[in-house]
Design a protein around this motif. Sequence first.
Motif, PDB file in Angstrom:
ATOM      1  N   ASN A  49      35.141   5.011 -16.030  1.00 35.38           N
ATOM      2  CA  ASN A  49      34.636   5.877 -14.959  1.00 35.38           C
ATOM      3  C   ASN A  49      33.260   5.396 -14.502  1.00 35.38           C
ATOM      4  O   ASN A  49      32.308   6.159 -14.370  1.00 35.38           O
ATOM      5  N   ALA A  50      33.171   4.081 -14.283  1.00 32.56           N
ATOM      6  CA  ALA A  50      31.914   3.455 -13.885  1.00 32.56           C
ATOM      7  C   ALA A  50      32.191   2.451 -12.768  1.00 32.56           C
ATOM      8  O   ALA A  50      33.330   2.027 -12.566  1.00 32.56           O
ATOM      9  N   ASP A  51      31.142   2.094 -12.072  1.00 33.90           N
ATOM     10  CA  ASP A  51      31.253   1.116 -10.986  1.00 33.90           C
ATOM     11  C   ASP A  51      30.596  -0.176 -11.415  1.00 33.90           C
ATOM     12  O   ASP A  51      29.424  -0.187 -11.815  1.00 33.90           O
ATOM     13  N   LEU A  52      31.350  -1.269 -11.359  1.00 29.67           N
ATOM     14  CA  LEU A  52      30.856  -2.581 -11.746  1.00 29.67           C
ATOM     15  C   LEU A  52      30.876  -3.504 -10.542  1.00 29.67           C
ATOM     16  O   LEU A  52      31.885  -3.631  -9.863  1.00 29.67           O
ATOM     17  N   TRP A  53      29.730  -4.137 -10.282  1.00 26.73           N
ATOM     18  CA  TRP A  53      29.638  -5.127  -9.211  1.00 26.73           C
ATOM     19  C   TRP A  53      29.316  -6.472  -9.835  1.00 26.73           C
ATOM     20  O   TRP A  53      28.428  -6.570 -10.696  1.00 26.73           O
ATOM     21  N   LEU A  54      30.020  -7.490  -9.419  1.00 22.02           N
ATOM     22  CA  LEU A  54      29.790  -8.841  -9.920  1.00 22.02           C
ATOM     23  C   LEU A  54      29.692  -9.802  -8.748  1.00 22.02           C
ATOM     24  O   LEU A  54      30.460  -9.688  -7.779  1.00 22.02           O
ATOM     25  N   GLY A  55      28.755 -10.760  -8.868  1.00 27.21           N
ATOM     26  CA  GLY A  55      28.729 -11.830  -7.887  1.00 27.21           C
ATOM     27  C   GLY A  55      29.811 -12.839  -8.217  1.00 27.21           C
ATOM     28  O   GLY A  55      30.826 -12.500  -8.842  1.00 27.21           O
ATOM     29  N   GLN A  56      29.618 -14.078  -7.856  1.00 28.59           N
ATOM     30  CA  GLN A  56      30.602 -15.114  -8.134  1.00 28.59           C
ATOM     31  C   GLN A  56      30.813 -15.272  -9.632  1.00 28.59           C
ATOM     32  O   GLN A  56      29.877 -15.589 -10.363  1.00 28.59           O
ATOM     33  N   LEU A  57      32.042 -15.029 -10.090  1.00 26.84           N
ATOM     34  CA  LEU A  57      32.362 -15.151 -11.512  1.00 26.84           C
ATOM     35  C   LEU A  57      32.827 -16.555 -11.820  1.00 26.84           C
ATOM     36  O   LEU A  57      33.647 -17.127 -11.102  1.00 26.84           O
ATOM     37  N   GLN A  58      32.280 -17.120 -12.902  1.00 25.75           N
ATOM     38  CA  GLN A  58      32.634 -18.471 -13.319  1.00 25.75           C
ATOM     39  C   GLN A  58      33.244 -18.429 -14.717  1.00 25.75           C
ATOM     40  O   GLN A  58      32.765 -17.716 -15.593  1.00 25.75           O
ATOM     41  N   VAL A  59      34.301 -19.203 -14.908  1.00 28.55           N
ATOM     42  CA  VAL A  59      34.939 -19.335 -16.216  1.00 28.55           C
ATOM     43  C   VAL A  59      34.535 -20.668 -16.816  1.00 28.55           C
ATOM     44  O   VAL A  59      34.794 -21.713 -16.231  1.00 28.55           O
ATOM     45  N   ASN A  60      33.872 -20.627 -17.974  1.00 23.48           N
ATOM     46  CA  ASN A  60      33.490 -21.849 -18.672  1.00 23.48           C
ATOM     47  C   ASN A  60      34.468 -22.060 -19.818  1.00 23.48           C
ATOM     48  O   ASN A  60      34.363 -21.436 -20.877  1.00 23.48           O
ATOM     49  N   ASP A  70      24.142 -11.389  -9.834  1.00 23.98           N
ATOM     50  CA  ASP A  70      24.052 -10.136  -9.074  1.00 23.98           C
ATOM     51  C   ASP A  70      24.958  -9.066  -9.680  1.00 23.98           C
ATOM     52  O   ASP A  70      25.957  -8.641  -9.090  1.00 23.98           O
ATOM     53  N   VAL A  71      24.583  -8.619 -10.867  1.00 21.15           N
ATOM     54  CA  VAL A  71      25.402  -7.682 -11.627  1.00 21.15           C
ATOM     55  C   VAL A  71      24.819  -6.274 -11.557  1.00 21.15           C
ATOM     56  O   VAL A  71      23.610  -6.090 -11.645  1.00 21.15           O
ATOM     57  N   ARG A  72      25.705  -5.294 -11.403  1.00 22.84           N
ATOM     58  CA  ARG A  72      25.284  -3.897 -11.480  1.00 22.84           C
ATOM     59  C   ARG A  72      26.373  -3.094 -12.188  1.00 22.84           C
ATOM     60  O   ARG A  72      27.555  -3.271 -11.929  1.00 22.84           O
ATOM     61  N   LEU A  73      25.944  -2.201 -13.077  1.00 19.48           N
ATOM     62  CA  LEU A  73      26.863  -1.281 -13.733  1.00 19.48           C
ATOM     63  C   LEU A  73      26.305   0.120 -13.576  1.00 19.48           C
ATOM     64  O   LEU A  73      25.201   0.412 -14.039  1.00 19.48           O
ATOM     65  N   ALA A  74      27.055   0.968 -12.892  1.00 17.16           N
ATOM     66  CA  ALA A  74      26.582   2.319 -12.588  1.00 17.16           C
ATOM     67  C   ALA A  74      27.548   3.353 -13.137  1.00 17.16           C
ATOM     68  O   ALA A  74      28.764   3.222 -13.006  1.00 17.16           O
ATOM     69  N   THR A  75      27.000   4.377 -13.788  1.00 14.23           N
ATOM     70  CA  THR A  75      27.804   5.496 -14.254  1.00 14.23           C
ATOM     71  C   THR A  75      28.011   6.477 -13.102  1.00 14.23           C
ATOM     72  O   THR A  75      27.458   6.310 -12.013  1.00 14.23           O
ATOM     73  N   ARG A  76      28.800   7.508 -13.382  1.00  7.93           N
ATOM     74  CA  ARG A  76      29.116   8.493 -12.340  1.00  7.93           C
ATOM     75  C   ARG A  76      28.785   9.905 -12.810  1.00  7.93           C
ATOM     76  O   ARG A  76      29.589  10.824 -12.684  1.00  7.93           O
ATOM     77  N   VAL A  77      27.585  10.071 -13.343  1.00  8.81           N
ATOM     78  CA  VAL A  77      27.160  11.370 -13.862  1.00  8.81           C
ATOM     79  C   VAL A  77      26.689  12.229 -12.694  1.00  8.81           C
ATOM     80  O   VAL A  77      25.703  11.893 -12.026  1.00  8.81           O
ATOM     81  N   GLU A  78      27.369  13.337 -12.462  1.00  9.18           N
ATOM     82  CA  GLU A  78      27.040  14.183 -11.313  1.00  9.18           C
ATOM     83  C   GLU A  78      25.660  14.810 -11.440  1.00  9.18           C
ATOM     84  O   GLU A  78      25.010  15.112 -10.431  1.00  9.18           O
ATOM     85  N   ALA A  79      25.192  15.006 -12.678  1.00  8.16           N
ATOM     86  CA  ALA A  79      23.887  15.643 -12.883  1.00  8.16           C
ATOM     87  C   ALA A  79      22.727  14.714 -12.561  1.00  8.16           C
ATOM     88  O   ALA A  79      21.585  15.158 -12.509  1.00  8.16           O
ATOM     89  N   LEU A  80      23.010  13.435 -12.351  1.00  6.14           N
ATOM     90  CA  LEU A  80      21.960  12.466 -12.062  1.00  6.14           C
ATOM     91  C   LEU A  80      22.000  12.046 -10.602  1.00  6.14           C
ATOM     92  O   LEU A  80      23.066  11.929 -10.005  1.00  6.14           O
ATOM     93  N   SER A  81      20.821  11.787 -10.053  1.00  3.02           N
ATOM     94  CA  SER A  81      20.765  11.235  -8.707  1.00  3.02           C
ATOM     95  C   SER A  81      21.260   9.798  -8.741  1.00  3.02           C
ATOM     96  O   SER A  81      21.278   9.154  -9.788  1.00  3.02           O
ATOM     97  N   GLU A  82      21.649   9.276  -7.598  1.00  2.00           N
ATOM     98  CA  GLU A  82      22.272   7.953  -7.547  1.00  2.00           C
ATOM     99  C   GLU A  82      21.419   6.847  -8.183  1.00  2.00           C
ATOM    100  O   GLU A  82      21.948   6.032  -8.960  1.00  2.00           O
ATOM    101  N   PRO A  83      20.121   6.774  -7.922  1.00  2.00           N
ATOM    102  CA  PRO A  83      19.352   5.694  -8.557  1.00  2.00           C
ATOM    103  C   PRO A  83      19.402   5.733 -10.079  1.00  2.00           C
ATOM    104  O   PRO A  83      19.390   4.694 -10.726  1.00  2.00           O
ATOM    105  N   LEU A  84      19.470   6.932 -10.651  1.00  2.00           N
ATOM    106  CA  LEU A  84      19.447   7.056 -12.106  1.00  2.00           C
ATOM    107  C   LEU A  84      20.804   6.765 -12.732  1.00  2.00           C
ATOM    108  O   LEU A  84      20.907   6.640 -13.953  1.00  2.00           O
ATOM    109  N   ASN A  85      21.834   6.673 -11.930  1.00  2.00           N
ATOM    110  CA  ASN A  85      23.140   6.258 -12.445  1.00  2.00           C
ATOM    111  C   ASN A  85      23.240   4.743 -12.568  1.00  2.00           C
ATOM    112  O   ASN A  85      24.189   4.225 -13.169  1.00  2.00           O
ATOM    113  N   GLN A  86      22.279   4.033 -12.003  1.00  2.00           N
ATOM    114  CA  GLN A  86      22.291   2.569 -12.086  1.00  2.00           C
ATOM    115  C   GLN A  86      21.815   2.171 -13.478  1.00  2.00           C
ATOM    116  O   GLN A  86      20.642   1.883 -13.700  1.00  2.00           O
ATOM    117  N   LEU A  87      22.738   2.129 -14.422  1.00  2.00           N
ATOM    118  CA  LEU A  87      22.391   1.882 -15.819  1.00  2.00           C
ATOM    119  C   LEU A  87      21.858   0.469 -16.036  1.00  2.00           C
ATOM    120  O   LEU A  87      20.838   0.272 -16.695  1.00  2.00           O
TER     121      LEU A  87
END
Length: 247
Positions: A49-60, A70-87
């Motif tokens: 129940n989280a949002d994951l953003w990835l840039g170009q993924l490379q397999v080594n 350019d990685v971001r992992l954000a939770t979806r906690v309703e009690a938190l404002s959007e910036p604070l969900n950016q874990l």
Amino acid sequence: MRLINLKLLGMVYLSLALTLILALPVSAQQSVSQRLAEQLQSSAAEQLNADLWLGQLQVNALTDELSADDVRLATRVEALSEPLNQLIIADTIRMSGNWQVLGQRQISINEVSLSGAQLTVAYYATGQSNLHTLIEQIQGQAARFQPASLASLDNAVDWQLQTLRFTDVTINLFDRGEPIASVHVPSLELTELNQGRSTEGQVDGLIFPIIEQLLRQWRQGQSSGADNIQIDGPALTRFLMREALAF
């Protein structure tokens, strides 16, 4: 009858699979990377129940690692404002685990390394934060990866982590919407994250090394006049006492 070393045989098959990937045309390799990226993002949404953003993924294939920028992992906690969900926000990420992308229905992640990162832990109530929420979701997936249920998995990701490593990281701590600490540290490594502990135990395993590092950097910064550390002393003390007395 000669005994067959199954582990060695498995390594041979994995080597052959990785060799096949390396032999693929560039467009085909990109297709593999794209498929894995989509799998990770889909699993984050459906399982965590989280949002994951990835840039170009490379397999080594040589190091058995995945990397992306350019990685971001954000939770979806309703009690938190959007910036604070950016874990987690990071410039780059490296993940090692059991990919075996050919012929496998699931992948396993056991170590994650992030650099140029920002880790934001936001509490919205006693014993509740965006980090608690994510760990609860990860623990909720454990039963799905028992041997009896593996046959039913489809495009699943085992999110259990043994090591979480940060390099060049800024740690932000919020309590009920208020910033109480922010510090930049050159490195932070969290280990033994899979010990069958409760959610609170798992979070303590993460938070206390972070707090310890934060206070260490604060003391060093006070003596050196560093300006990359910001701490609301009274607010941090109240936070630590409240969390310690609650459990």
